[in-house]
Design an enzyme around this catalytic site. Sequence first.
Site, PDB file in Angstrom:
ATOM      1  N   GLU A  10       0.817  -1.214   0.000  1.00  0.00           N
ATOM      2  CA  GLU A  10       0.000   0.000   0.000  1.00  0.00           C
ATOM      3  C   GLU A  10       0.847   1.259   0.000  1.00  0.00           C
ATOM      4  OE1 GLU A  10      -4.032   1.563   2.262  1.00  0.00           O
ATOM      5  OE2 GLU A  10      -2.778   0.037   3.187  1.00  0.00           O
ATOM      6  N   SER A  12      -3.565   3.214  11.708  1.00  0.00           N
ATOM      7  CA  SER A  12      -3.505   4.402  12.554  1.00  0.00           C
ATOM      8  C   SER A  12      -2.102   4.656  13.081  1.00  0.00           C
ATOM      9  CB  SER A  12      -4.471   4.240  13.736  1.00  0.00           C
ATOM     10  OG  SER A  12      -3.998   3.236  14.619  1.00  0.00           O
TER      11      SER A  12
END
Length: 401
Positions: free
Chosen positions: A261, A380
């Site tokens: 990613e 996160s």
Amino acid sequence: MSPPSTALAQPLDGDLFHSDPERFRLLVRDWFATALSGEFSALRGVGGPGREHEAFDERLVWDRHLAAAGLTCIGWPVEHGGRGATMAHQVVFHEEYARADAPARVNHLGEELLGPTLIAFGTPAQRTRFLPGIVGVRELWCQGYSEPNAGSDLAAVRTRAVLDGDRWVIDGQKVWTSLAHVSDWCFLLARTDQEQQRHRGLSYLLVPMRQPGVEVRPIQQLTGTSEFNEVFFTGADTEADLVVGEVGDGWRVALGTLAMERGISTLGQQVGFRRELDALVELARATGALEDPALRDKLVRARIGLEVMHAHARRTLGSDAPGAASVSKLVWAAWHRGLGELAMEVLGAASLVARGEPYDLDRWQRLFLFSRADTIYGGSDEVQRTILAERVLGLPRAVRR
């Protein structure tokens, strides 16, 4: 929008993807200048995080235009439909794409995440079945990872998949699923062994979205848009052989997808960040906010932070060093969220007022609101710091209840 013209869709010679990178840069720059000066000119700068609703159908046509010119999946091996572009050529492509202010891609999840995952972990039959549809932008994908009680803690996935003959039957809920409402397929993490816990007993499934057992509910965000969704699977099914990797080995495959990613496309992302910062500086100059020494200092610090980010990205490009991806995510997410806050300071009191009814935001207000999520989605900050603490610094693992 009418289909792309044949003249513009002529493929670039495959040898160019292995030629001198600077020659390649000039040719790609010229291609984008031509392609974006005609029927696609209205798409410059359209789309992207928080703005995925903008001209989606037209951007889909644009992506298929890129496919016709051989400009999708350029880093994939040639035998899998790509162009086998070197790392240097991929960097050039993403940088020039961003500099051309070309529209945000609609096929990112297929091209940048699932495709490389199938190349690394999939079976020959899976690659034959799905890779051509990604290269040609004929099938769009979404990612079924996060759940209401398994967002940052992905190992807590509760969505179940039970093998019934030659089909997996899936029940559960996913959330924050980007572009699920326009996707044809979902790559989904589900628990296939109910006796196992946490990382064990998970499998990575490929599930068709357009079936009766799948319900997609848009989630309206602070920006007024709804590119994220809740997805409910109620007796949905998929073929038994559409497991990527081994049954029960989904955690390893899912981590492989997450590692992909944060690849080369982040350099193009940073070109976009630079454009945003340049525009904010011009706004500060036009409004007189640049005369404020404290605000001017913050803009200078933002410029320095951007240069540090760019240098780090180039230094770690292609690196498999533990924690490199986590550091990258922490750096760019914090910087971009800070840029949104800085934009509000530049605007001053005007930042509190919508342009019109009922909730017409300008680009800076949207940037501020959506960038609050930068430090949450894609892993996160807390998760990234835990990864660095445990895998790089060797600190004791956190107690998970």
